[in-house]
Design an enzyme around this catalytic site. Structure first.
Site, PDB file in Angstrom:
ATOM      1  N   LYS A 111       0.769  -1.194   0.051  1.00 33.12           N
ATOM      2  CA  LYS A 111       0.130   0.035   0.009  1.00 33.12           C
ATOM      3  C   LYS A 111       0.984   1.137   0.056  1.00 33.12           C
ATOM      4  O   LYS A 111       0.447   2.484  -0.343  1.00 33.12           O
ATOM      5  CB  LYS A 111      -0.655  -0.085   1.101  1.00 33.12           C
ATOM      6  N   ASP A 122      14.678  -0.761   1.649  1.00 30.12           N
ATOM      7  CA  ASP A 122      15.375  -0.749   2.778  1.00 30.12           C
ATOM      8  C   ASP A 122      16.602  -2.068   2.423  1.00 30.12           C
ATOM      9  O   ASP A 122      17.702  -1.317   1.886  1.00 30.12           O
ATOM     10  CB  ASP A 122      14.664  -1.175   3.759  1.00 30.12           C
TER      11      ASP A 122
HETATM   12  P1  5GP Z   1      13.244  -4.001   1.770  1.00 32.31           P
HETATM   13  O1  5GP Z   1      12.720  -5.429   1.069  1.00 32.31           O
HETATM   14  O2  5GP Z   1      13.771  -3.314   0.892  1.00 32.31           O
HETATM   15  O3  5GP Z   1      14.019  -4.416   3.104  1.00 32.31           O
HETATM   16  O4  5GP Z   1      11.727  -3.605   2.543  1.00 32.31           O
HETATM   17  C1  5GP Z   1      10.807  -2.983   1.807  1.00 32.31           C
HETATM   18  C2  5GP Z   1       9.673  -2.763   2.254  1.00 32.31           C
HETATM   19  O5  5GP Z   1       9.858  -2.766   3.743  1.00 32.31           O
HETATM   20  C3  5GP Z   1       8.869  -1.395   2.176  1.00 32.31           C
HETATM   21  O6  5GP Z   1       8.473  -1.401   0.890  1.00 32.31           O
HETATM   22  C4  5GP Z   1       7.947  -1.254   3.205  1.00 32.31           C
HETATM   23  O7  5GP Z   1       6.927  -1.742   3.229  1.00 32.31           O
HETATM   24  C5  5GP Z   1       8.998  -1.774   4.680  1.00 32.31           C
HETATM   25  N1  5GP Z   1       9.519  -0.874   5.252  1.00 32.31           N
HETATM   26  C6  5GP Z   1      11.110  -0.679   4.909  1.00 32.31           C
HETATM   27  N2  5GP Z   1      11.549   0.204   5.863  1.00 32.31           N
HETATM   28  C7  5GP Z   1      10.364   0.759   6.252  1.00 32.31           C
HETATM   29  C8  5GP Z   1      10.335   1.857   7.297  1.00 32.31           C
HETATM   30  O8  5GP Z   1      11.324   2.660   7.422  1.00 32.31           O
HETATM   31  N3  5GP Z   1       9.067   2.577   7.596  1.00 32.31           N
HETATM   32  C9  5GP Z   1       8.130   1.709   6.987  1.00 32.31           C
HETATM   33  N4  5GP Z   1       6.659   2.222   7.278  1.00 32.31           N
HETATM   34  N5  5GP Z   1       8.153   0.641   6.176  1.00 32.31           N
HETATM   35  C10 5GP Z   1       9.031   0.213   5.782  1.00 32.31           C
END
Ligand code: 5GP
Length: 195
Positions: free
Chosen positions: A55, A115
């Protein structure tokens, strides 16, 4: 601590939850306009399909798209990571797939935040198998120094430190998506959620 919510009275309601504003509404709007202009120039004359990752990306996608001065179409995917709630495992469950085929289309994937990069890496791999003419990424945020896989983000709005942020589409327990800025939460917001 100073929250930097400014004098805007409508922001006072967030005062007890937000520790610091990292990116103001104005900063985000100006960057969305800049990226929209860049995307309009790059995709001029081609058939553009914006794919939003739900979302979190819905707010950024809405603002960004209104700065793209080209005819284009929209589609959405909804994904969730398997595993622990606070850290992505890289294994992604597709909760909602695209409504349309993307073979031969110019796809621009719009993400809220990168992230570890594992979610995006999985999505890109999945979408590539569908043979789009092109596949690029536009992300609102990228955390610095925590990416575990190399990903080229063609259109990146902001880099932020590796802290948990909410607002402008990003949630904590489904709350805070409607904040018009990106900020960090006060520690007691997490504590209250656990107790
Ligand atoms: P990744 O796979 O890159 O580690 O994480 C991506 C997903 O994790 C993002 O699309 C998001 O939904 C969630 N996410 C990562 N970091 C944050 C953050 O600082 N805040 C929030 N609300 N969601 C995060």
């Amino acid at each position: 601590m100073e929250t930097k919510l400014g004098d805007d009275k409508s922001m006072k309601v967030f005062e007890h939850d937000i520790e610091e504003v990292l990116l103001t509404h104005e900063q985000i709007q100006s960057k969305a306009a800049e990226l929209g202009a860049q995307i309009s120039a790059d995709y001029a004359g081609s058939d553009l399909l914006l794919v939003g990752v739900l979302k979190g990306a819905f707010v950024f996608m809405a603002d960004l798209s209104r700065h793209v001065t080209l005819p284009m179409e929209f589609d959405f995917m909804a994904v969730s990571s398997y595993g622990a709630a606070t850290q992505t495992s890289g294994v992604v469950r597709i909760l909602k797939d695209l409504d349309h085929e993307i073979q031969g289309r110019n796809v621009l994937l719009v993400e809220d935040i990168v992230d570890s990069g594992l979610t995006l890496s999985y999505l890109l791999k999945n979408l590539r198998t569908r043979k789009p003419a092109s596949l690029e990424v536009c992300a609102l945020l990228q955390k610095t120094g925590v990416q575990q896989v190399p990903i080229e983000i063609r259109y990146k709005a902001f880099e932020i430190p590796p802290v948990f942020v909410v607002g402008y589409g990003l949630d904590y327990g489904e709350r805070f998506r409607n904040l018009p800025f990106v900020g960090t939460l006060r520690p007691d917001v997490y504590r209250d959620a656990v107790s």
